[in-house]
Design an enzyme around this catalytic site. Structure first.
Site, PDB file in Angstrom:
ATOM      1  N   ASP A  23      30.234  38.759  38.274  1.00 18.77           N
ATOM      2  CA  ASP A  23      30.434  39.946  37.889  1.00 18.77           C
ATOM      3  C   ASP A  23      31.088  40.057  36.595  1.00 18.77           C
ATOM      4  O   ASP A  23      31.658  41.066  36.195  1.00 18.77           O
ATOM      5  CB  ASP A  23      30.969  40.816  39.063  1.00 18.77           C
ATOM      6  CG  ASP A  23      32.542  40.420  39.250  1.00 18.77           C
ATOM      7  OD1 ASP A  23      32.987  39.257  39.062  1.00 18.77           O
ATOM      8  OD2 ASP A  23      33.414  41.318  39.844  1.00 18.77           O
ATOM      9  N   ASP A  68      34.284  39.471  35.517  1.00 16.54           N
ATOM     10  CA  ASP A  68      35.490  39.859  35.367  1.00 16.54           C
ATOM     11  C   ASP A  68      36.605  38.527  35.114  1.00 16.54           C
ATOM     12  O   ASP A  68      37.750  38.692  34.716  1.00 16.54           O
ATOM     13  CB  ASP A  68      35.982  40.647  36.413  1.00 16.54           C
ATOM     14  CG  ASP A  68      35.892  40.001  37.848  1.00 16.54           C
ATOM     15  OD1 ASP A  68      35.664  38.959  38.047  1.00 16.54           O
ATOM     16  OD2 ASP A  68      36.621  40.718  38.656  1.00 16.54           O
ATOM     17  N   SER A  70      32.006  39.570  43.655  1.00 11.96           N
ATOM     18  CA  SER A  70      32.336  38.727  42.582  1.00 11.96           C
ATOM     19  C   SER A  70      31.748  37.370  42.578  1.00 11.96           C
ATOM     20  O   SER A  70      30.520  37.353  42.462  1.00 11.96           O
ATOM     21  CB  SER A  70      34.073  38.608  42.664  1.00 11.96           C
ATOM     22  OG  SER A  70      34.736  37.863  41.535  1.00 11.96           O
ATOM     23  N   ASP A 121      32.336  34.459  35.528  1.00 15.63           N
ATOM     24  CA  ASP A 121      31.780  34.560  36.982  1.00 15.63           C
ATOM     25  C   ASP A 121      30.804  35.718  37.330  1.00 15.63           C
ATOM     26  O   ASP A 121      30.402  36.197  36.121  1.00 15.63           O
ATOM     27  CB  ASP A 121      32.872  34.674  37.851  1.00 15.63           C
ATOM     28  CG  ASP A 121      33.455  36.122  37.908  1.00 15.63           C
ATOM     29  OD1 ASP A 121      33.254  36.736  37.101  1.00 15.63           O
ATOM     30  OD2 ASP A 121      34.126  36.445  39.067  1.00 15.63           O
TER      31      ASP A 121
END
Length: 549
Positions: free
Chosen positions: A304, A306, A157, A302
């Protein structure tokens, strides 16, 4: 006096090296052992840290630095972890089912995702690997779309560049919850050395039709018809730029300007200190671009994709990023105002603004607060319409992604912004209107970053032994949330504090909220709330200072 390499530590390292499946990490750990044997300063401590594993498998899966040894993210750790996951799935009657695997573009992600697919294929599962680095929400979508028994995303992440991770979704498409994490951790511990875990190339790569199906669903989310909107956006060197642009185009938004320096995946994240939209400086390039192109709204994903942060211009033309709670209540108001659902449910966490509850009541909707994390939010109850957490996590589409989804949130936010622009209004106007209706809710969050995790335990123990009686001049009561979660909730008239150790970072986090009714003017109420929040923060910072050794 330098530390001595004990025979036990040396032998554990040699056993790990013998079981490693990757020549690069074998050589890496052998070099650390050689340095320890040769007396290089710090080498014994480094070896002990690398061998101080395995990485804990929690409800967020694995997360740690990419390096050799059981206390790092590497192919050997990924292979043994996946063997444990396969055993756990088999034990629960899921053998032979579809497991879909995705990844981001961090260091090691491609190799790790391939290893996951190979272990699952050898274990008899129908392993399906997503085609290249894609946002985590696409993986969460794929679980339901493909009827999978599980989904695995290789990602860390918004962690620092040196890290990677491993996130597990169950057949519902949600992240796992206890006791699954403990069962899987036990299965991993019982797995053989990585070199003894069977692997097979018999997995399938998913075609482009899956991403197309996701984009079609996201593109249909808008509730309004206005499309005149100029958008500045950044993916922060992650995997979201292309998918975001395609999703916005499907929804009818084509005036999109990307931060060129950050639009291509780069695992070193060269333009930011931390690839997290919440971190100071992370969105500087985005806001500069937004000002330069005269954008209406700014979007920061961000790495990734999500999480989604929104930036808006103020009345004087200066730009700022909205706090997660501001975005959260804005989208909550939008979805509740335009929903035709019967008896809908909206949810947030115990550390997020409770204004969403007042908004829900005004719309005669149900409201729930859960423990932190989307693993709990997506299980808040039937009829879930919307969920958010203050850390920029937004779930606007729980019917097909049971997790936070920065791509979908960006599309819904742009639809709202375009609708407001067509009416001569802005998101800041809506925030003012919500404050007039529901009162001023101000929130803040800060963290004590530690190098020794025992410091967090000492602070929490001290607070439990002697909780505060007053904060910001207000009498308060403290509620210990154990055993549900390791957190303290402190409440008083018009204030709330939650203190808890982070589950993914070496931090002790404090979440603050003050509320103030609007009696005379909004400006007066905001000033009063701001003063109380500053006083509250000062008191809580003093409470959570690391104890002197």
């Amino acid at each position: 006096m330098s530390e001595r390499l004990t025979p036990a530590l040396r032998d554990r390292a040699f056993r790990w090296i013998a079981d490693d499946v990757d020549a690069r990490t074998r050589n890496e750990l052998q070099a650390v052992v050689a340095d320890a044997l040769g007396g290089r300063p710090g080498a014994v401590a480094e070896l002990a840290d690398r061998m101080n594993g395995p990485l804990e498998f929690g409800t967020a899966g694995l997360r740690g630095p990419v390096r050799a040894g059981p206390n790092g993210m590497n192919t050997a750790v990924v292979v043994r972890t996946t063997a444990g996951v396969a055993e756990w799935l088999t034990r629960h009657g899921k053998s032979g089912g579809i497991v879909v695997i995705g990844r981001d573009a961090r260091h090691g992600s491609e190799d790790f995702a391939t290893a996951v697919a190979e272990v699952l294929a050898a274990a008899g599962f129908e392993a399906r690997l997503l085609p290249g680095p894609l946002p985590t929400p696409v993986l969460a979508f794929a679980v339901g779309h493909l009827g999978a028994v599980a989904g695995i995303q290789v990602t860390a992440s918004h962690n620092p560049p040196a890290d990677n991770g491993y996130k597990l979704y169950d057949e519902s498409g949600s992240q796992i919850v206890p006791p699954s994490d403990g069962e899987i951790e036990s299965a991993i511990a019982a797995a053989p050395g990585a070199v003894s875990v069977p692997r097979s190339p018999g997995f399938r790569v998913v075609g482009s039709d899956l991403l197309d199906a996701y984009l079609t669903r996201v593109g249909a989310l808008p509730r309004g018809s206005a499309r005149q909107l100029r958008i500045a956006a950044t993916a922060l060197h992650g995997v979201g730029a292309e998918v975001l642009t395609q999703a916005l185009a499907r929804a009818g938004f084509t005036d999109v300007h990307l931060v060129s320096e950050q639009s291509t995946p780069d695992p070193d994240f060269p333009t930011v200190s931390f690839p997290n939209p919440e971190e100071p400086g992370a969105t500087d390039l985005l806001l500069a671009l937004a000002s330069r192109v005269d954008a209406d709204v700014a979007i920061a994903l961000d790495p990734d994709a999500d999480r989604c942060a929104l930036g808006v211009p103020g009345p004087d033309g200066s730009w700022r990023m909205l706090r997660g709670d501001e975005t959260g209540v804005l989208l909550g108001e939008r979805l509740l105002s335009t929903s035709d659902s019967v008896n809908p449910l909206v949810a947030t966490t115990i550390v997020s603004s409770s204004m969403l509850g007042s908004i829900a009541a005004a719309h005669e909707a149900r409201y729930a607060e859960t423990l932190t994390g989307f693993k709990w939010l997506t299980r808040a109850g039937d009829g879930l319409l919307y969920a958010y957490e203050e850390a920029l996590g937004l779930c606007v589409n729980p019917e097909f992604v049971r997790d936070k989804d920065g791509i979908a949130a960006a599309v819904v936010a742009c639809d709202f912004a375009a609708t407001l622009k067509a009416a001569g209004r802005t998101p800041l106007d809506v925030l003012d209107e919500l404050a007039l209706r529901h009162g001023v809710y101000l929130t803040d969050q800060f963290s004590l970053r530690v190098t020794d995790l025992s410091v967090r335990e000492k602070v929490m123990s001290a607070l439990r032994a002697a909780p505060p009686r007053q904060l910001a001049g207000i009498d308060v009561a403290t509620e210990d949330l154990l055993p549900e979660t390791d957190a303290l909730r402190i409440t008083g008239a018009g204030l709330r504090v939650v203190i808890r150790p982070s589950g993914t970072e070496p931090k002790l986090k404090s979440y603050l909220q003050v509320t103030e009714p609007v009696a005379d003017s909004l400006g007066t109420a905001r000033s009063a709330a701001s003063e109380r929040l500053s006083a509250l923060r000062a008191d809580v910072e003093a409470l959570t200072t690391a104890p002197a050794e």
